[in-house]
Scaffold this active site. Structure first.
Site, PDB file in Angstrom:
ATOM      1  N   HIS A 208      85.807  74.596  23.134  1.00 41.33           N
ATOM      2  CA  HIS A 208      87.078  75.303  23.041  1.00 41.33           C
ATOM      3  C   HIS A 208      86.921  76.719  22.502  1.00 41.33           C
ATOM      4  O   HIS A 208      87.515  77.667  23.008  1.00 41.33           O
ATOM      5  CB  HIS A 208      88.050  74.556  22.102  1.00 41.33           C
ATOM      6  CG  HIS A 208      88.955  73.606  22.807  1.00 41.33           C
ATOM      7  ND1 HIS A 208      89.893  74.000  23.728  1.00 41.33           N
ATOM      8  CD2 HIS A 208      89.084  72.266  22.699  1.00 41.33           C
ATOM      9  CE1 HIS A 208      90.548  72.942  24.172  1.00 41.33           C
ATOM     10  NE2 HIS A 208      90.077  71.876  23.565  1.00 41.33           N
TER      11      HIS A 208
ATOM     12  N   GLN B 290      85.273  69.334  22.109  1.00 37.81           N
ATOM     13  CA  GLN B 290      86.033  70.245  21.246  1.00 37.81           C
ATOM     14  C   GLN B 290      85.243  71.520  20.963  1.00 37.81           C
ATOM     15  O   GLN B 290      85.813  72.603  20.837  1.00 37.81           O
ATOM     16  CB  GLN B 290      86.392  69.553  19.935  1.00 37.81           C
ATOM     17  CG  GLN B 290      87.332  68.385  20.110  1.00 37.81           C
ATOM     18  CD  GLN B 290      88.564  68.752  20.932  1.00 37.81           C
ATOM     19  OE1 GLN B 290      89.380  69.562  20.524  1.00 37.81           O
ATOM     20  NE2 GLN B 290      88.670  68.177  22.124  1.00 37.81           N
TER      21      GLN B 290
ATOM     22  N   ASP C 155      94.639  64.878  25.480  1.00 37.37           N
ATOM     23  CA  ASP C 155      94.890  66.278  25.833  1.00 37.37           C
ATOM     24  C   ASP C 155      95.785  66.409  27.053  1.00 37.37           C
ATOM     25  O   ASP C 155      96.606  67.324  27.131  1.00 37.37           O
ATOM     26  CB  ASP C 155      93.564  66.985  26.132  1.00 37.37           C
ATOM     27  CG  ASP C 155      92.986  67.681  24.913  1.00 37.37           C
ATOM     28  OD1 ASP C 155      93.673  67.747  23.885  1.00 37.37           O
ATOM     29  OD2 ASP C 155      91.831  68.133  24.990  1.00 37.37           O
TER      30      ASP C 155
END
Length: 423
Positions: A255, A252, A354
């Site tokens: 990102h 994460q 995802d």
């Protein structure tokens, strides 16, 4: 990665980015220009912000077919399988309309109707996001939406959209696609141009200008949410594997510099191991600078005295993604009250959700999982109440209804009932 106790200040909630005054002014000007000048404004802003001049914004069927031929066959099969999984999951969310009849003849019910049209914004320009296409188009299709429109910024060199995006759109069942990005695309979806007819709802992520534009047009059309940076919280005990926890945190962090990655654990030994492992893996990441900023500013390891304290902490965070990496994760599921998506066990890392498993990856961020849900089929439907009162029911209840109306000072409401009672 800093290690803290849970009684230290802990939060992955960041203030919602309302943009600068200048950014808000730019967005308002763009929206008004598109409303007034339609395609010409769209053309001008595409040239200004995307650096390319387009005479035709609509993606042709030939371009879609060409894109299918440009994507590797194995990748196409993966996209198709992911689409099947996503479709199967969302079909289970469908609810029927319903009606009930009471003994006195009253009929009450609820009619569920799909929206007529929705617009999906797919970010792009420098990257391709076929997963965003699948996660937005498929629940809309399952809901029964007839017209699904995709807009995405064109490549600055070719003026085209990424082949993977067009392939995903074709597989998901959306073929009305336009090469337009930014606030100008949101304005076109909301108010229409000569080429793009307006829609009823806009979904999909984007940069700050897209987010501000969605906020600005809300009310004239519906929107899904104002999404913030990605976030993950991991709840772990001493059975978790430090290298796996670290890789999940970094999944994460890469990102966005504002993405948040937090570990809450009952094991100080694991906390130390994960902190060291994050540093080691970070040095090998292609998106190292982005992930570093995320970990430095919004990442932390919190050590709890016991699992009760750890769970309380996780619920207070209400994270977008929550992984439970404990000896018996299913036993803790019922105690989790606030999370956008919950991933149970070491073989369910966040990227499974995802891309492939089926649940939607469009999730509430910034603590809004306290009251919000993932994007789902009901987001693309609306509900109408059905009322059919029988004569007997009105005579039995009419005086009560009239009295209630007069309680609120609405005499005409009361007389509407009493006119019928006198016949």
């Amino acid at each position: 990665m800093k290690i803290l106790k849970v009684n230290d200040q802990i939060s992955i909630k960041r203030s919602v980015d309302n943009g600068t005054e200048q950014q808000r002014a730019i967005v308002k000007d763009i929206i008004e220009s598109v409303r007034q000048n339609g395609d010409q404004a769209l053309k001008d802003y595409t040239e200004k912000y995307d650096g390319i001049s387009l005479d035709d914004f609509k993606v042709s069927q030939a371009e879609i077919e060409e894109a299918l031929g440009q994507v590797d066959g194995k990748i196409l099969e993966i996209i198709k399988e992911a689409a099947d999984n996503i479709r199967s999951f969302h079909e289970k969310q469908l609810r029927p309309s319903w009606m009930t009849t009471e003994e006195n003849g009253t009929v009450l019910g609820q009619k569920i109707t799909p929206l007529d049209s929705v617009g999906l914004y797919v970010p792009g320009g420098t990257a391709a996001y076929p997963s965003s296409v699948l996660m937005n188009v498929i629940p809309a299709k399952v809901a029964g939406v007839k017209r699904i429109v995709i807009t995405s910024p064109p490549d600055k060199k070719t003026g085209k959209l990424p082949p993977a995006v067009l392939a995903a759109a074709k597989i998901a069942g959306a073929e009305e696609i336009y090469k337009a990005g930014g606030a100008q695309a949101i304005a076109a979806l909301a108010y229409g141009t000569e080429t793009i007819a307006p829609v009823d709802k806009i979904t999909g992520p984007g940069n700050i200008f897209v987010a501000l534009a969605k906020r600005e047009v809300f009310g004239d059309v519906d929107i899904d949410m104002i999404a913030g940076p990605s976030e993950i919280a991991i709840l772990a005990d001493n059975t978790a594997h430090a290298d796996e926890v670290a890789s999940d945190l970094l999944s994460q962090a890469e990102h966005d510099p504002m993405a948040s990655a937090v570990l809450v654990t009952t094991s100080y030994a694991l906390a130390e191991q994960v902190s060291a492992e994050v540093d080691r893996q970070l040095a090998e990441l292609p998106r190292q600078e982005i992930a570093f900023q995320s970990i430095e500013n919004y990442g932390a390891v919190y050590v709890a005295e016991n699992m009760d304290e750890a769970i309380e902490t996780v619920n207070s965070l209400a994270p977008e993604h929550l992984e439970i990496l404990t000896e018996n994760p299913m036993e803790l599921l019922g105690r989790i009250h606030h999370a956008g998506a919950i991933f149970l066990g070491r073989f369910s890392p966040e990227p499974v959700g995802d891309y492939f498993a089926g649940p939607n990856h469009v999730l509430p961020t910034n603590g809004t999982a306290r009251f919000s849900s993932p994007l789902n089929v009901e987001d693309f439907q609306k509900k109408s109440s059905i009322l059919l009162y029988s004569e007997k029911a009105l005579k039995d209840n009419g005086e009560k209804i009239a009295a209630f109306a007069r309680l609120e000072g609405l005499e005409a409401h009361a007389r509407s009932i009493e006119t019928r009672l006198r016949k």
